[in-house]
Design a protein around this motif. Structure first.
Motif, PDB file in Angstrom:
ATOM      1  N   CYS A 200       2.790   9.468   6.303  1.00 47.74           N
ATOM      2  CA  CYS A 200       2.581   9.377   4.854  1.00 47.74           C
ATOM      3  C   CYS A 200       2.124  10.717   4.278  1.00 47.74           C
ATOM      4  O   CYS A 200       1.392  11.473   4.916  1.00 47.74           O
ATOM      5  N   ALA A 201       2.544  10.968   3.054  1.00 49.12           N
ATOM      6  CA  ALA A 201       2.129  12.178   2.338  1.00 49.12           C
ATOM      7  C   ALA A 201       0.703  12.013   1.822  1.00 49.12           C
ATOM      8  O   ALA A 201       0.145  10.906   1.804  1.00 49.12           O
ATOM      9  N   SER A 202       0.103  13.114   1.389  1.00 53.94           N
ATOM     10  CA  SER A 202      -1.247  13.076   0.828  1.00 53.94           C
ATOM     11  C   SER A 202      -1.264  12.182  -0.413  1.00 53.94           C
ATOM     12  O   SER A 202      -0.379  12.257  -1.263  1.00 53.94           O
ATOM     13  N   GLY A 203      -2.275  11.332  -0.515  1.00 53.09           N
ATOM     14  CA  GLY A 203      -2.361  10.398  -1.636  1.00 53.09           C
ATOM     15  C   GLY A 203      -1.749   9.046  -1.332  1.00 53.09           C
ATOM     16  O   GLY A 203      -1.758   8.159  -2.186  1.00 53.09           O
ATOM     17  N   TYR A 204      -1.199   8.889  -0.123  1.00 50.44           N
ATOM     18  CA  TYR A 204      -0.603   7.625   0.316  1.00 50.44           C
ATOM     19  C   TYR A 204      -1.207   7.237   1.666  1.00 50.44           C
ATOM     20  O   TYR A 204      -1.699   8.078   2.413  1.00 50.44           O
ATOM     21  N   ARG A 205      -1.147   5.939   1.970  1.00 49.06           N
ATOM     22  CA  ARG A 205      -1.572   5.464   3.282  1.00 49.06           C
ATOM     23  C   ARG A 205      -0.584   4.411   3.771  1.00 49.06           C
ATOM     24  O   ARG A 205       0.099   3.754   2.968  1.00 49.06           O
ATOM     25  N   MET A 206      -0.526   4.260   5.090  1.00 44.15           N
ATOM     26  CA  MET A 206       0.376   3.282   5.680  1.00 44.15           C
ATOM     27  C   MET A 206      -0.203   1.884   5.517  1.00 44.15           C
ATOM     28  O   MET A 206      -1.352   1.623   5.867  1.00 44.15           O
ATOM     29  N   SER A 207       0.583   1.001   4.935  1.00 44.78           N
ATOM     30  CA  SER A 207       0.199  -0.397   4.783  1.00 44.78           C
ATOM     31  C   SER A 207       1.336  -1.237   5.347  1.00 44.78           C
ATOM     32  O   SER A 207       2.406  -1.330   4.738  1.00 44.78           O
ATOM     33  N   GLY A 208       1.106  -1.819   6.511  1.00 39.51           N
ATOM     34  CA  GLY A 208       2.193  -2.496   7.210  1.00 39.51           C
ATOM     35  C   GLY A 208       3.158  -1.451   7.732  1.00 39.51           C
ATOM     36  O   GLY A 208       2.798  -0.590   8.523  1.00 39.51           O
ATOM     37  N   ALA A 209       4.393  -1.504   7.255  1.00 40.84           N
ATOM     38  CA  ALA A 209       5.395  -0.516   7.674  1.00 40.84           C
ATOM     39  C   ALA A 209       5.784   0.389   6.514  1.00 40.84           C
ATOM     40  O   ALA A 209       6.828   1.033   6.552  1.00 40.84           O
ATOM     41  N   LYS A 210       4.925   0.459   5.491  1.00 41.50           N
ATOM     42  CA  LYS A 210       5.289   1.190   4.276  1.00 41.50           C
ATOM     43  C   LYS A 210       4.135   2.061   3.806  1.00 41.50           C
ATOM     44  O   LYS A 210       2.971   1.681   3.901  1.00 41.50           O
ATOM     45  N   CYS A 211       4.458   3.245   3.292  1.00 40.14           N
ATOM     46  CA  CYS A 211       3.445   4.121   2.701  1.00 40.14           C
ATOM     47  C   CYS A 211       3.226   3.717   1.245  1.00 40.14           C
ATOM     48  O   CYS A 211       4.180   3.678   0.459  1.00 40.14           O
ATOM     49  N   VAL A 212       1.983   3.397   0.894  1.00 39.79           N
ATOM     50  CA  VAL A 212       1.665   2.952  -0.469  1.00 39.79           C
ATOM     51  C   VAL A 212       0.655   3.914  -1.096  1.00 39.79           C
ATOM     52  O   VAL A 212      -0.103   4.602  -0.406  1.00 39.79           O
ATOM     53  N   ASP A 213       0.647   3.947  -2.419  1.00 43.29           N
ATOM     54  CA  ASP A 213      -0.245   4.842  -3.165  1.00 43.29           C
ATOM     55  C   ASP A 213      -1.705   4.444  -2.978  1.00 43.29           C
ATOM     56  O   ASP A 213      -2.049   3.258  -2.952  1.00 43.29           O
ATOM     57  N   ILE A 214      -2.572   5.446  -2.849  1.00 41.55           N
ATOM     58  CA  ILE A 214      -4.019   5.216  -2.788  1.00 41.55           C
ATOM     59  C   ILE A 214      -4.566   5.298  -4.208  1.00 41.55           C
ATOM     60  O   ILE A 214      -4.347   6.292  -4.907  1.00 41.55           O
ATOM     61  N   ASP A 215      -5.268   4.252  -4.646  1.00 45.13           N
ATOM     62  CA  ASP A 215      -5.881   4.259  -5.976  1.00 45.13           C
ATOM     63  C   ASP A 215      -7.254   4.927  -5.866  1.00 45.13           C
ATOM     64  O   ASP A 215      -8.266   4.277  -5.613  1.00 45.13           O
ATOM     65  N   GLU A 216      -7.271   6.245  -6.053  1.00 40.44           N
ATOM     66  CA  GLU A 216      -8.528   6.989  -5.922  1.00 40.44           C
ATOM     67  C   GLU A 216      -9.562   6.541  -6.953  1.00 40.44           C
ATOM     68  O   GLU A 216     -10.766   6.572  -6.692  1.00 40.44           O
TER      69      GLU A 216
END
Length: 236
Positions: free
Chosen positions: A104-120
């Motif tokens: 995952c790129a910066s600002g995203y995290r792996m959730s299951g099998a998908k990179c999702v946005d982190i709500d800072e």
């Protein structure tokens, strides 16, 4: 003999022409073909491989020959391949979309099998520590916005200075005709007061009253006279 050589030469030219025609009619994947149809290939073009007299597409993405740069993935096409960009949520990927990320790129995290946005903004209350500012989340990042009535200056949210609107006075919009009416009303009130006092026999106020009447009459006639003279001069 000359006639025999002519026949041989003619036959050679005919065969050459026939071969050229057959080559022109080969399928798109064939470099050369022969046999009952144009799919019976003798040799294949680049990106294809010969299998049972037919040219089959080579999947370059299944091999190490694609050589796609970082943060792209290999996409196979007929006879070739393309290097396509990974999803913005990925650093490296195996295909299209955030579900095909390797990392995952910066600002995203792996959730299951998908990179999702982190709500800072939702996870860290002090992400925008300055006064009079608040956090706004966006895909892969966030930013700090100044509150209403403030703007950012030198990295700090400061109050917007507004110039107070000029308040009109009571007599700002008064017209000349209205001024004249007010003057007459004022003199009328004064005359009434003096007349009341004069009626009581006070000689001082009687004298003042008579003087005020004379002054008012003089002013009125003078003003009327000026208007009449102005009208005559203008030819009205």
């Amino acid at each position: 003999m000359p006639s025999l050589w002519n026949c041989v030469l003619s036959a050679t030219l005919c065969l050459s022409l026939l071969w050229h025609v057959l080559a022109q009619q080969c399928s798109d994947s064939c470099k050369a073909c022969g046999g009952p149809d144009n799919n019976t290939c003798l040799a294949c073009k680049d990106g294809w491989t010969l299998h049972n007299s037919h040219c089959v597409d080579v999947d370059e993405c299944d091999t190490t020959s694609s050589g796609c740069p970082s943060n792209t993935y290999c996409f196979n096409t007929e006879g070739s391949f393309e290097c396509r960009g990974c999803d913005s949520a990925c650093v490296s990927c195996m295909g299209s979309g955030a579900a095909r990320c390797k990392k995952c790129a910066s600002g995203y995290r792996m959730s299951g099998a998908k990179c999702v946005d982190i709500d800072e903004c939702g996870e860290n209350e002090l992400v925008c520590p300055g006064l009079n500012e608040f956090c706004v989340n966006k895909e892969g990042s966030f930013y700090c916005e100044c509150a209403k009535g403030f703007h950012r200056k030198d990295g700090v949210c400061k109050a917007i200075q507004t110039t107070a609107a000029h308040e009109k006075g009571l007599f700002d919009d008064i017209q000349d005709e209205e001024v004249e009416v007010l003057q007459q009303m004022f003199f009328g009130v004064i005359l009434c007061a003096l007349a009341t006092l004069a009626a009581k026999g006070d000689m001082v106020f009687t004298s003042i009253f008579m003087g005020a009447v004379a002054a008012m009459a003089g002013y009125w006639f003078s003003d009327r006279g000026d208007r009449l003279l102005d009208s005559v001069l203008r030819g009205h």
